[in-house]
Each structure stands twice: as C-alpha cells, then as structure tokens.
Design an enzyme around this catalytic site. Sequence first.
Site, PDB file in Angstrom:
ATOM      1  N   TYR A  77      14.038 -36.602 105.219  1.00 39.35           N
ATOM      2  CA  TYR A  77      15.286 -37.161 104.347  1.00 39.35           C
ATOM      3  C   TYR A  77      16.476 -37.188 105.209  1.00 39.35           C
ATOM      4  O   TYR A  77      16.710 -36.282 105.947  1.00 39.35           O
ATOM      5  CB  TYR A  77      15.107 -36.426 103.084  1.00 39.35           C
ATOM      6  CG  TYR A  77      13.776 -36.588 102.219  1.00 39.35           C
ATOM      7  CD1 TYR A  77      13.970 -37.600 101.306  1.00 39.35           C
ATOM      8  CD2 TYR A  77      12.773 -36.136 102.234  1.00 39.35           C
ATOM      9  CE1 TYR A  77      12.986 -37.737 100.154  1.00 39.35           C
ATOM     10  CE2 TYR A  77      11.790 -36.053 101.552  1.00 39.35           C
ATOM     11  CZ  TYR A  77      11.869 -37.134 100.375  1.00 39.35           C
ATOM     12  OH  TYR A  77      10.872 -36.914  99.604  1.00 39.35           O
ATOM     13  N   GLU A  78      17.311 -38.089 105.047  1.00 37.95           N
ATOM     14  CA  GLU A  78      18.517 -38.157 105.725  1.00 37.95           C
ATOM     15  C   GLU A  78      19.442 -36.901 105.476  1.00 37.95           C
ATOM     16  O   GLU A  78      20.238 -36.820 106.551  1.00 37.95           O
ATOM     17  CB  GLU A  78      19.175 -39.602 105.547  1.00 37.95           C
ATOM     18  CG  GLU A  78      19.835 -39.931 104.270  1.00 37.95           C
ATOM     19  CD  GLU A  78      20.312 -41.087 104.019  1.00 37.95           C
ATOM     20  OE1 GLU A  78      20.026 -42.080 104.804  1.00 37.95           O
ATOM     21  OE2 GLU A  78      20.973 -41.477 102.902  1.00 37.95           O
ATOM     22  N   SER A  79      19.356 -36.238 104.557  1.00 38.07           N
ATOM     23  CA  SER A  79      19.994 -35.172 104.238  1.00 38.07           C
ATOM     24  C   SER A  79      19.991 -34.047 105.363  1.00 38.07           C
ATOM     25  O   SER A  79      20.440 -33.279 105.356  1.00 38.07           O
ATOM     26  CB  SER A  79      19.897 -34.423 102.874  1.00 38.07           C
ATOM     27  OG  SER A  79      18.325 -34.322 102.582  1.00 38.07           O
ATOM     28  N   GLY A  80      18.739 -33.979 105.955  1.00 39.23           N
ATOM     29  CA  GLY A  80      18.659 -33.361 107.035  1.00 39.23           C
ATOM     30  C   GLY A  80      17.296 -32.440 107.079  1.00 39.23           C
ATOM     31  O   GLY A  80      16.964 -31.728 107.869  1.00 39.23           O
TER      32      GLY A  80
END
Lengths: 233, 233, 273, 273
Positions: B51-54
């Site tokens: 997920y692009e949140s890390g």
Amino acid sequence: MTGTWTADEIMAVEAARRLRDGMVCFVGIGLPSLAANLARRTHAPGCVLVYESGTIGAKPRRLPLSIGDGELAETADAVVSVPEMFAYWLQAGRIDVGFLGAAQIDRHGNLNSTVIGSYDSPAVRLPGGGGAPEIATGVRDVFVMLRQTPRAFVPSLDFTTSLGERVRVVVTDLGVLEPRDGELTLIATHPGVTADESREATGWDLRVAGDLRETEPPSGAELAALRSLREAA
Amino acid sequence: MTGTWTADEIMAVEAARRLRDGMVCFVGIGLPSLAANLARRTHAPGCVLVYESGTIGAKPRRLPLSIGDGELAETADAVVSVPEMFAYWLQAGRIDVGFLGAAQIDRHGNLNSTVIGSYDSPAVRLPGGGGAPEIATGVRDVFVMLRQTPRAFVPSLDFTTSLGERVRVVVTDLGVLEPRDGELTLIATHPGVTADESREATGWDLRVAGDLRETEPPSGAELAALRSLREAA
Amino acid sequence: MRDLVHDGDTVALEGFTHLIPHAAGHELIRQGRRDLTLVRMTPDLVYDQLIGMGAARKLVFSWGGNPGVGSLHRLRDAVEHAYPAPLELEEHSHAGMAVAYAAGASDLPFGVLRGYRDGDLPARTRVAPIECPFTGEVLAAVPAHRPDVGIVHAQQADRHGNVQLWGITGVQKEAVLASARSIVTVEEIVDELEPRPGAIVLPAWVVDAVCLAPGGAHPSYAHGYYDRDNGFYRAWDEISRDRDRFATWMRRHVVETADVVEYRASLAEAVPA
Amino acid sequence: MRDLVHDGDTVALEGFTHLIPHAAGHELIRQGRRDLTLVRMTPDLVYDQLIGMGAARKLVFSWGGNPGVGSLHRLRDAVEHAYPAPLELEEHSHAGMAVAYAAGASDLPFGVLRGYRDGDLPARTRVAPIECPFTGEVLAAVPAHRPDVGIVHAQQADRHGNVQLWGITGVQKEAVLASARSIVTVEEIVDELEPRPGAIVLPAWVVDAVCLAPGGAHPSYAHGYYDRDNGFYRAWDEISRDRDRFATWMRRHVVETADVVEYRASLAEAVPA
C-alpha cells in the site's frame, strides 16, 4: 593530579573547552570522541554527539572504540541510515561542529588524508577521505586535531582531500592555531612550549599572533573526567 | 450462493483471478484492495500486498477502510516511509501489478482523475493523480477497475493524468477489455451482458474481439470468501 | 553463493562498522573468486583479506583503514606495490557512496549531493557537475552503484526468508536493493521475526539467498549476539603487515576451514598457541 | 503556535492517512490565519476545513479527496466557484511530493525522479527535465519543498522535547526537516521515550514547539491510542456539502471551542442531538 598530562590529554581538553552546551557535534573516533565526551561530562552536558554511523544524540557511558560501537546505538536518541545521516543531517546544515584529523594540513586548513606522494604511485596510501570532504563544507565550524610536525604541517599538500574554509581552530600537541586573515596563526602555546618550538614543528613560516597566550593548564576536574572516561573504555 | 452477485463482486472476482501467487501488488483502497485480498484468500495466498502508505506485505485480517489503516501496519512485513516507498519500491520496478481507477479512460488506457472540464475552470474538480502517474509507468502491469459508462469511457480525456502504455486489462461491471493492437478491445462479457450493451456503455466505437468469451461466473467459494471479507470490515 | 557470485562480478559486501559479512567474504576466498570489483564504503579487514588473496581487480570505496588501529596493509601493498596484483581504485567520499547506493536502490542512474567541491578528489572519481534547473546552483552528480551482487549479514531470518537486522543498519538496505542479486548471511533462523526498534526488514522476495552463518560477522559484531573483537582488529595489524604471515594465517583459518564454524574453532585453537 | 505561524506563511501539516494534525489545523482556524500556502500530499478534511474557512491562498498537493468517501466539498467549492476565496493550485503526484520533501530535508534545491512523463500534469506543476550526465537519460527534477512551518502530530514527546511517532510514519520526518520552523502536537508527554519498532524519533533540537493535544489527530487515528473515526469521514460529506451547514459546524465545534478537549466534548454532545 594537575601539573602533568599527556599530549593527547591537553589536546582533548583544549578541544572540549570549545564546545558549548547544546552544540551538535559530528564526532569521529579517537581524540574527537574523547574531546566531545569530555565536554559532555564537564561544562557541556547537553552537547549532542552525532556519529557518522547514524547515531544521533549518543550518550555513551564508556568511550566507544569504533564509530559504530553498539553502545552508541543503545544510548542514542535516534539511529538513522548512513544515506539519511549524510543527506538529512550533515548536508542539511544541522551540525554545528565537525572534528577532522588528517596526515597533512596546509596554512589554509586544507587537509590531506588520501596519499603521501603521487596519487597514482603513492609512497603511502592513506585511508582516504571518508566523511571528511562533506564534513569540511557541511558543518558550521570545523575543529582540527593534529599533532604538530613538519611532516604534517606542510607548505603544500600532496593531495587536497578536504577544504579549509570552515576550519576555525587547529588544536595540536604544542598549541592552538586559528585562521587570521586567511592563514592559520599560532594564538596559544601549551604550558612549557615556546612559539619557536611550534614554528620549528611547522613546515611553513608559521605566523604568531601578537596577542599570543598560554593555554590554561588542564584542571584537576578536567583530567579526572578525562581519565575516568578512558579507564571505562 | 452462486447465480447472483453485484457488479462490485464480479469486478473484484475477475480482477482477483488475474493475480498469481507471489505477485507483488500495489493496491489502492476500495475495489483493488478487495480484489487483492480476495486473491490472497483463494488461489494466491502468497500474493504480496503493498500500500502506498508504506506497508509492504500487509496481511490484513479484515478489509482495510483506508490505505493507512493501522491494521496494515500491524500485519506488514515492513513499514517504510512514503519517500522510500515511491523511490526504492515503486520506481525501482519491484512491483508486478498496480491497480488504478479513474473518472475517465480513453481507448489507449490513458486515465483522467484530475478534472472534468478545463483545468483552470473545471466543471468538476476531481481528487487528482495521487500515486497514479508513477504507478502507471513504474509497475510491470497496470490493472484498471472502472464502471463502464459513456461518461467514463470517453473518446478524448479532459485531462491525461496517467498513461495507458502498461494497462494490461480493464475490468468493468459489464466485462473485460484488453489492449489489442494498441486499442482496448472487449474480450469478455460478464454473464447476462451482451457485447452491444458494452458498446453502448462506451463513448467510442468499441472494438470487440473475434474470440469474445463470457466471463466465468463467480464460484461459490469466491463469493463466500468475498462476502466474509466485507462482513469482517 | 557459488551460483550467485561469478569471477569478474561487481560485489558489494556492506555493513557499516556493524554486521560486516566476514563469513561471506571468507566463502568468496574459499571458492577462489577472481577479478572481482569490490564495492564498500569502508573496506575494513574483510576486503583487506580478499585483496591480499588476489580476488580483486578493482576497489570502489571511501575510507580504507583499520578503524582505530591504522592501515590496511594488504590494501596498501596492492596499491603501493601491486602485490599480489595491481588494484584499480575508484575513490569516493562517504556522502558520495551513500548517495550512489541510494540512487541504485531507487533505480535512478545518478544521485545528487552538495559535495565533491574543489580539492583533488573530484578529478579522481566518477562525478559530474549538475545544475539545478530552478536555482542555477551547481551540485555534484554521482553515478548509481548497481552491483551484480549485494551481500550483507543480519541477525535473523524467518523460515520464509524475510530478514531483519537492527542496531546500526548503515547502508545495508540500499546495498541489497541496488544490487541485481543479493545474499544475506544470518546469525539465526527463527520461526517468526519479532519486530524490533530500529530494525530494517528485507522481505524474502528481494533476497536471493539466505545462509545461516552464526558468528559470521566476526571480528565485527552482531548487536544483541556478540561484541566487536577489538583485540582481533589490533592483532590484524601484525598479521597483515607481512606477506607470508598473512598467507599462512589465511590458509590456516580461512582456506583450510570449511565454514564459519570451523573458522571460529580454528581461532579458538590459535589463541593459546 | 501563534508565534510560529504567520499570515502568508507556507505551512505543511503532514501525516499520511495516520496522525493527521487536526488539532493544529483547528488552532490555525481559531487564530484566524489568512493567505496561507498549504502544502500536503493528501489535503483530507484538515485542509477542507482551512480552505472552507478562507485561511488559504494556495494549495500544494497530490490527492485531494475524502478517502473512501468521495470529494472534499470545500476544496471543490474553492476551485470550482472561488468560494469563499479563489484558491491557487500547485499540483503534483505523490512521488513528486515525496521527492520534493526529501530534497527539502536534505537542503538540496531539487530532487530527481523518473516521473511526470507526458500526460497533462507536467504542464500544470513545477517540474523540469534533467539529463543524467552519465547515461543521457532524461528524468524529472522537482523543486524542493521548503515550508516556513512544518506541523505533525505524534504519539509521544519526552520532557526534553524529543518526539516519537510510530505506525505509518509517511512523510512526517521529511516535512519537519524540510521546514524552517516546526511544531509537533502529541498525544502524551512521557518521562522517557521507550524505543518502538518502526518508530521515528525527532530530536528536540529540530523541533521548535511541542504541544500536548490528546486526541489531536481526530478524525484520523493515533496508532496505539485510538482508531480512525470512519463515521466522521462519512458524515463530513454531508456537513461540508452545504456552505451554511459547514459554517455552522465549524463555528460550533472549532471556532467556539478553546482547544482539542472542548472540540472533542462538543462532538460528543452533538452525537445524541
């Protein structure tokens, strides 16, 4: 305990005295680490120690033996990666003072830690620059610690590893040099050392400040703190 | 439980079927997250969710409601900073599949998620590109999930937010499109949908594959897994 | 490791002062690798050994000393006297090496730093000026490091091959991610990685091989497992100073041992002698 | 905060989906700040509120929606109808924003990425082509973000002002380090920070002010303290859709409350009504 001390001790004491509480210091191993840890144990308990291995705000209980000592990681406020250390912390100008040593220094504070002789066919291959090139231009003030001999204090470097433009002081085993009008100038001699001895230990015609003073001898408290640090190591 | 399903369900099932075990997927919230989590619970348990949140390798026990859900951080193999995510993981080409949605798509798979109308004086200001521009060019394969209407499937985008060159499939509520000779072509219709219905829902003259097939209906196992995922959320 | 590292490869063994992958270096020596380009910020004893054994054609580095002790004598002998073979140098600063690894990990062809200004180093390394298109400031661009193989040592891997290391983590993540292939030696293999403060985790799918090598960082240290063997670093100064003594030592403790366990045992035997 | 944020400043309130500094945003509204340039990857409700209250002149962002719900209606009203005031946009991609923050934290004037290729975004943002001096590849340069003030919310500070946050830490470290001044609101102040897996620590000497604001991320969440208020995100769609309803809500819950404690209390009262 006053009255007798080693060259390393007076160098560490003189360097430590120049650190102020709250200053952020980029510290290498050896004399710089000794000086910075001494400052923390005497007049500057809030001095922030940063080691290039990534430890920020290390508070070692004993003197570390390498810049990557586990003790540094355990006592640090933060441990960051090496790329982050050099980009976000050193390059970003967050460090007040950086310590450097070298094999050679010239009258402008430029340093050589790369080779003696020619680069392609060196007489002595030295370890190289490491962090020094960017420490020399990335911190506000560079403190140099270096034993003073004609082989080290040279008229012309065999190789310029780092620039002298931010060198504010050079602490040697014989005295203290500071830049005056763009040239390193002897501003203090250690107790028992004459200006002539300092000039003889310098490979160029060393300028001596008109207001040359004598270094204040290490106090009993300074020496005691220093020795207990080394004993704990 | 077979025989009846929602548009979202068949879209999620069709997308999930295209994920293989061990694939690394860059997942956004909503349908892509549903599809990827469904794949992990059915035929591709080793599918890696990023997920692009890390969060890397998240294994959420319930469907996350935002891309930064705490559940993702708690179950991830690693949590990295957003700059690291985009540089070391997406840009470095470590991601196999990226899911994208949009407000508009053209026949080449280019997407608009920026504005309807003109940029300076938009009829509708949409959220914007977010991660899409670099997902579209940084992953190996782009999967698009988008409801098929003439307002969304347009001859010409109002704004090109991301490029279609890596779009391998577009899963809609009516069927499945894949690029053939550089143009999105209907290759399957969902059960009960005709090619004409799909063409009517498309703002350009939609090509239909000669070997047009019907999507395999969601199996009971697929629907059960899907519904239990949504109930847990 | 035999399948992943070939003669002529560019290999980065990283570990900044901590978790130095000595066991992997020894294995490269045992396998007789040749013509390697060795990349590493601080060559340390691990590259002194590889260079002294003639495994290296070129060294890419930023600080090549024995930390706290002095010179790396095998490195010096190669540079000063081309013994046992000439050694090409590509020399950087730490900051330049770090940026080059980060660029490699990001799959960018170059990285940017404010550095390599004047002095003699820029003429001796791979650096180019680059102008900021917004401010006109001229900075330094360094080409990305893209080793064929990145090798690091870590405390733990789990049974799936996910790797965790903690303490001072240096440039290890970047070295692995910048490399085409990667090998991790570990102190132990555990059922499940317990998240640790300050740890980095390398997912199994970015690591090509995990090898169990307990004690594999010696004489460096593994935070939480064993301390740095400072005495060994000091002793190395004497061992490595003389070509023959070095060769004898390497034969006894590396070439004629099968693995890290035998290496450690051979050292234990040597101490009383 | 009154001393550190001035009308006309460029302010970055960061927190990627997690630890969004809502209490700080509310305080900027209570203080009546005007003409702010608001920087943030995902404007979220916190900027919808600031924009709707007329505090912003310009928005620098990469994704401006209500996550999982839909539009940010106050942002849309400002862009589509210049209500309550025109809003200048500087639009990026997430990757571009992340690189711009990292460049700012590194005190570089620009950052480099492989992105902003073709499409219509490059013409609408601040980006310039930059050529690799080694390979000739053309990449994108973005100017560094250097906000006047960076504001983040964290779980804990210690009594010295050292700050620790954990869970999803997004771009917060970069936002603080890229800014000339910084403010951190925290859930609690503890005697000593206990190191946590995945945490980042901001030493006290890079933070200008620490403010205690328990619950200060609501309706976002604070990992280990409270969950995301998903219901509030959904409710915001209705509240923010209508100009008057928005104004009434903001007056009651933000303007007429003194701090985060009163804000939370006002919400609790509102629920039964």
